[in-house]
Design a protein around this motif. Structure first.
Motif, PDB file in Angstrom:
ATOM      1  N   LEU A 279      33.855  22.723  11.374  1.00 11.05           N
ATOM      2  CA  LEU A 279      35.044  22.257  12.042  1.00 11.05           C
ATOM      3  C   LEU A 279      35.685  21.140  11.309  1.00 11.05           C
ATOM      4  N   ILE A 280      34.593  20.116  11.248  1.00  2.85           N
ATOM      5  CA  ILE A 280      34.909  18.969  10.680  1.00  2.85           C
ATOM      6  C   ILE A 280      35.279  19.081   9.040  1.00  2.85           C
ATOM      7  N   ILE A 281      34.530  19.921   8.502  1.00  2.00           N
ATOM      8  CA  ILE A 281      34.982  20.338   6.969  1.00  2.00           C
ATOM      9  C   ILE A 281      36.339  20.826   7.070  1.00  2.00           C
ATOM     10  N   VAL A 282      36.577  21.928   7.946  1.00  2.00           N
ATOM     11  CA  VAL A 282      38.275  22.407   7.768  1.00  2.00           C
ATOM     12  C   VAL A 282      39.085  21.196   7.981  1.00  2.00           C
ATOM     13  N   LYS A 283      39.012  20.260   8.938  1.00  2.00           N
ATOM     14  CA  LYS A 283      39.645  19.312   9.110  1.00  2.00           C
ATOM     15  C   LYS A 283      40.027  18.365   7.952  1.00  2.00           C
ATOM     16  N   GLU A 284      38.752  18.075   7.278  1.00  2.00           N
ATOM     17  CA  GLU A 284      38.878  17.304   5.949  1.00  2.00           C
ATOM     18  C   GLU A 284      39.438  17.991   4.842  1.00  2.00           C
ATOM     19  N   MET A 285      39.375  19.040   4.811  1.00  2.00           N
ATOM     20  CA  MET A 285      40.009  19.929   3.778  1.00  2.00           C
ATOM     21  C   MET A 285      41.555  20.096   4.028  1.00  2.00           C
ATOM     22  N   ALA A 286      42.036  20.144   5.144  1.00  2.00           N
ATOM     23  CA  ALA A 286      43.397  20.120   5.783  1.00  2.00           C
ATOM     24  C   ALA A 286      43.849  18.804   5.567  1.00  2.00           C
ATOM     25  N   ASP A 287      43.452  17.828   5.425  1.00  2.00           N
ATOM     26  CA  ASP A 287      43.753  16.491   5.169  1.00  2.00           C
ATOM     27  C   ASP A 287      44.041  16.460   3.660  1.00  2.00           C
ATOM     28  N   GLU A 288      42.920  17.009   2.990  1.00  2.00           N
ATOM     29  CA  GLU A 288      42.956  16.842   1.415  1.00  2.00           C
ATOM     30  C   GLU A 288      44.286  17.677   0.937  1.00  2.00           C
ATOM     31  N   LEU A 289      44.302  18.866   1.615  1.00  2.00           N
ATOM     32  CA  LEU A 289      45.413  19.898   1.184  1.00  2.00           C
ATOM     33  C   LEU A 289      46.848  19.145   1.549  1.00  2.00           C
ATOM     34  N   ALA A 321      48.094  31.698   9.813  1.00  2.00           N
ATOM     35  CA  ALA A 321      49.034  31.604  10.776  1.00  2.00           C
ATOM     36  C   ALA A 321      50.314  30.860  10.344  1.00  2.00           C
ATOM     37  N   ASN A 322      51.440  31.033  11.152  1.00  2.00           N
ATOM     38  CA  ASN A 322      52.771  30.218  10.592  1.00  2.00           C
ATOM     39  C   ASN A 322      52.645  29.015  11.364  1.00  2.00           C
ATOM     40  N   LEU A 323      53.181  27.969  10.662  1.00  2.00           N
ATOM     41  CA  LEU A 323      53.153  26.816  11.158  1.00  2.00           C
ATOM     42  C   LEU A 323      54.463  26.609  11.875  1.00  2.00           C
ATOM     43  N   PRO A 324      54.592  25.719  12.767  1.00  2.00           N
ATOM     44  CA  PRO A 324      55.769  25.588  13.679  1.00  2.00           C
ATOM     45  C   PRO A 324      57.170  25.248  12.984  1.00  2.00           C
ATOM     46  N   VAL A 325      56.915  24.700  11.750  1.00  2.00           N
ATOM     47  CA  VAL A 325      57.844  24.152  10.974  1.00  2.00           C
ATOM     48  C   VAL A 325      57.518  24.281   9.423  1.00  2.00           C
ATOM     49  N   THR A 326      58.435  24.139   8.611  1.00  2.00           N
ATOM     50  CA  THR A 326      58.152  24.202   7.153  1.00  2.00           C
ATOM     51  C   THR A 326      57.807  22.831   6.835  1.00  2.00           C
ATOM     52  N   THR A 327      56.789  22.428   6.369  1.00  2.00           N
ATOM     53  CA  THR A 327      56.367  21.063   6.252  1.00  2.00           C
ATOM     54  C   THR A 327      55.157  20.822   5.360  1.00  2.00           C
ATOM     55  N   ASN A 328      54.639  19.328   5.093  1.00  2.00           N
ATOM     56  CA  ASN A 328      53.433  19.334   4.610  1.00  2.00           C
ATOM     57  C   ASN A 328      52.774  18.178   5.584  1.00  2.00           C
ATOM     58  N   SER A 329      53.119  17.888   6.575  1.00  2.00           N
ATOM     59  CA  SER A 329      52.451  16.993   7.663  1.00  2.00           C
ATOM     60  C   SER A 329      51.086  17.178   7.816  1.00  2.00           C
ATOM     61  N   PHE A 330      50.055  16.293   7.393  1.00  2.00           N
ATOM     62  CA  PHE A 330      48.752  16.303   7.754  1.00  2.00           C
ATOM     63  C   PHE A 330      48.461  16.378   9.237  1.00  2.00           C
ATOM     64  N   ALA A 409      28.270  15.341   9.089  1.00  2.00           N
ATOM     65  CA  ALA A 409      28.519  16.565   8.535  1.00  2.00           C
ATOM     66  C   ALA A 409      29.751  16.523   7.737  1.00  2.00           C
ATOM     67  N   GLY A 410      30.416  15.439   7.591  1.00  2.00           N
ATOM     68  CA  GLY A 410      31.526  15.270   6.542  1.00  2.00           C
ATOM     69  C   GLY A 410      31.094  15.006   5.099  1.00  2.00           C
ATOM     70  N   ASN A 411      31.712  15.553   4.391  1.00  2.00           N
ATOM     71  CA  ASN A 411      31.357  15.194   2.722  1.00  2.00           C
ATOM     72  C   ASN A 411      32.539  14.978   1.751  1.00  2.00           C
ATOM     73  N   THR A 412      33.456  14.615   2.381  1.00  2.00           N
ATOM     74  CA  THR A 412      34.593  14.053   1.748  1.00  2.00           C
ATOM     75  C   THR A 412      34.460  12.830   0.685  1.00  2.00           C
ATOM     76  N   ILE A 413      33.592  12.080   1.256  1.00  2.00           N
ATOM     77  CA  ILE A 413      32.924  10.710   0.346  1.00  2.00           C
ATOM     78  C   ILE A 413      32.269  11.120  -0.669  1.00  2.00           C
ATOM     79  N   GLU A 414      31.430  12.158  -0.434  1.00  2.00           N
ATOM     80  CA  GLU A 414      30.572  12.524  -1.787  1.00  2.00           C
ATOM     81  C   GLU A 414      31.699  13.551  -2.584  1.00  2.00           C
ATOM     82  N   ARG A 415      32.131  14.197  -2.330  1.00  2.00           N
ATOM     83  CA  ARG A 415      33.412  15.167  -2.870  1.00  2.00           C
ATOM     84  C   ARG A 415      34.252  14.265  -3.797  1.00  2.00           C
ATOM     85  N   ASN A 416      34.717  13.367  -3.298  1.00  2.00           N
ATOM     86  CA  ASN A 416      35.676  12.381  -4.078  1.00  2.00           C
ATOM     87  C   ASN A 416      35.112  12.188  -5.333  1.00  2.00           C
ATOM     88  N   GLU A 417      33.836  12.205  -5.428  1.00  2.00           N
ATOM     89  CA  GLU A 417      33.252  11.705  -6.698  1.00  2.00           C
ATOM     90  C   GLU A 417      33.049  12.890  -7.866  1.00  2.00           C
TER      91      GLU A 417
END
Length: 429
Positions: A279-289, A321-330, A409-417
Motif C-alpha cells: 500500500l505504501i508503494i501504491v501511494k508513492e507511485m500515485a504521488d509520482e504519477l 475507478a472514476n475520479l470524483p473530478v477530472t484532475t491531477n491532484s495528488f 517498505a518505501g523505495n522512492t529514494i532508491e528509484r529516484n536514482e
C-alpha cells in the motif's frame, strides 16, 4: 487517358547495435565486445536478477540473452557490469548524431534505444551508393567512432527491413541482409519457427499451429475468411506480412497521433511485499504519477491499478475507478488509488508487481470541479506539485520527499536514482 504513375521503390534500412549495453561496457573497459565475456546485471539485487545484456561470446556458449545470473555456468570467468542507463542513453544520442550526418531527422524513426529505421530512398542518388553500401558506410562510421558493431536489415518496406535484420543479418558475413517481396517468398516462406517474425508471439503461433499453419506460406494461402474469423482485424496485417507487403511508410509514422493517451508507472518489487507494505508503494507511485501529470499539464477522470503476486497459483488482479473530478491532484489520486487497492487486492498473498495508470488524459484546461471537492484545495495542490517539480528539476529528485518515503517498505529514494528502472550508473565499475 493519363498514364499511371508508379511510385518509386523505396529503400529502408534498420540498424541494430549488437548486444548494445554489453558492448558499451566492453568498449569503456578497453575490451573487444565480440570476444569478451561480460553480462550487464545488477548483482546487488539478487542472484535471480535478469541480465539486461550479454556479449556475443557468451551467447556463443549457449547462454540465453535474458538469462538470470544463477543460470550462467558457475565455472565461467566473466565480468558482471552494473547497468549504467545514463551512459547508454548518451551513446544512443551519439549514434543518432551519426545518422543525422547522413539523412534528415524526418527520415529517421528511433524504434528503440539501440534500433533505428532510416528511409534512404532519396539519398542513394545523392551519395551514388546502393542501400547496402550506404548501410555499410554508416555501420563502419559507428564502429570507428564508438567501437560498436552493428547489424542491418534492408527492405523495400519497413516490415521487410525488420525481418531481414531479425532473421538473416546475423548470419551474413558483413552483418547486412536485404529483402524484397520476391526474395522474402523465396528465402523465408518456409522458415520456422513463426515466432522469429515480427509481431508473431508464442500465443499467436500456437493458434496458427492449431489451424495447421506452420510457416508464412501457409498463412499466405490459408482461406482469408477463416483467418479473419480467427484473428479479426489482425488478420489483415498477418496476410499482408505473409506476402511481404507493408503499407506503412516513414511519413505515416511521423504523422501518427494517438486518439487517446495515458500515463502510467510500474515496478517489479525486489522482494515479497505484504498487503500493508505494498500500500505504501501504491501511494508513492500515485504521488509520482501526479508529479508527471502536472509536469505534462494533463488531467484524468479515470485510473487503473494492476497487482501481481509472487505465487503463480494466484492470478494478477486489476481494477479501475472514476475520479470524483477530472484532475491531477495528488490528494485525490492518492486517495482513489488507496481505496481501489484496498477493495481489489488479495490480502495475505505476497505481492511482487504493481502498476498504476491515469487513463485518457486531457489537457489541464479540461479540468473539472464538483460540489464535493473544494476547487481552492485542488488549485493549492497543483501549485504545491509545480513547486516540488521545480525543486526536483534543479536539485535532484531526492531534494524533497514525503514522510511515507522514509518507511522501510518505501523505495522512492532508491528509484529516484534509476533511469528506466535501472541504475543510472555515473561511474564505471
Amino acid at each position: 487517358m493519363m498514364p499511371q504513375v508508379i511510385p518509386p521503390q523505396r529503400a529502408y534500412i534498420i540498424i541494430d547495435l549488437k548486444s548494445f549495453y554489453a558492448s558499451v561496457e566492453c568498449v569503456d573497459r578497453g575490451l573487444d565486445p565480440m570476444k569478451a565475456l561480460l553480462a550487464v546485471a545488477d548483482a546487488e539485487r539478487s542472484k535471480g536478477t535478469i541480465c539486461l545484456a550479454i556479449t556475443p561470446a557468451m551467447k556463443a556458449l549457449g547462454i540465453k540473452n535474458r538469462c538470470r545470473i544463477y543460470e550462467i555456468p558457475k565455472h565461467l570467468d566473466y565480468i558482471v557490469a552494473p547497468p549504467r542507463m545514463k551512459r547508454y542513453i548518451d551513446i544512443s544520442a551519439d549514434i543518432y548524431g551519426i545518422y543525422l550526418s547522413y539523412v534528415a531527422k524526418e527520415d529517421i524513426h528511433v524504434y528503440s534505444i539501440d534500433e533505428s529505421f532510416l528511409d534512404v530512398t532519396n539519398y542513394l542518388g545523392l551519395y551514388g551508393l546502393s542501400a547496402h553500401d550506404l548501410a555499410l558506410r554508416i555501420m563502419n562510421d559507428i564502429r570507428e567512432k564508438l567501437g560498436l558493431r552493428a547489424t542491418c536489415g534492408i527492405g523495400t518496406n519497413l516490415y521487410l527491413a525488420k525481418v531481414a535484420l531479425d532473421i538473416l543479418a546475423k548470419h551474413s558475413p558483413d552483418f547486412i541482409a536485404e529483402l524484397t517481396e520476391d526474395s522474402f517468398k523465396q528465402r523465408l516462406w518456409t522458415h520456422r519457427p513463426l515466432t522469429d517474425f515480427w509481431r508473431i508471439g508464442p500465443g499467436t503461433a500456437r493458434r496458427l499451429s492449431s489451424m495447421g499453419i506452420i510457416n508464412q506460406c501457409d498463412i499466405a494461402h490459408f482461406p482469408e475468411k477463416l483467418m479473419y474469423k480467427q484473428f479479426g482485424v489482425l488478420a489483415e496485417y498477418m496476410i499482408d506480412h505473409a506476402w511481404g507487403r507493408e503499407s506503412c511508410t516513414m511519413q505515416d509514422i511521423k504523422n501518427y497521433r494517438t486518439r487517446t493517451k495515458s500515463l502510467s508507472c510500474g515496478q517489479v518489487l525486489m522482494r515479497d511485499y505484504s498487503f500493508e507494505e505494498a500500500l505504501i508503494i501504491v501511494k508513492e507511485m500515485a504521488d509520482e504519477l501526479s508529479l508527471d501529470m502536472v509536469a505534462a499539464h494533463v488531467v484524468s477522470s479515470n485510473v487503473s491499478l494492476f497487482v501481481g503476486y509472487s505465487k503463480d497459483a494466484y492470478p494478477s488482479t486489476g481494477a479501475s475507478a472514476n475520479l470524483p473530478v477530472t484532475t491531477n491532484s495528488f490528494r485525490i489520486l492518492m486517495d482513489t488509488f488507496a481505496k481501489l487497492y484496498s477493495r481489489s487486492t488479495m490480502r495475505g498473498i505476497p505481492i511482487r508487481r504493481v502498476c498504476i495508470s491515469a487513463n485518457s488524459v486531457l489537457d489541464e484546461c479540461y479540468e473539472q470541479y464538483s460540489f464535493f471537492v473544494d476547487p481552492v484545495i485542488m488549485e493549492k495542490d497543483r501549485r504545491i506539485t509545480q513547486s516540488v517539480n521545480q525543486i526536483k528539476a534543479r536539485y535532484g529528485k531526492n531534494a524533497i520527499l514525503k514522510g511515507m518515503d522514509l518507511y522501510e517498505a518505501g523505495n522512492t529514494i532508491e528509484r529516484n536514482e534509476f533511469i528506466g528502472g535501472h541504475k543510472a550508473g555515473a561511474t564505471l565499475y
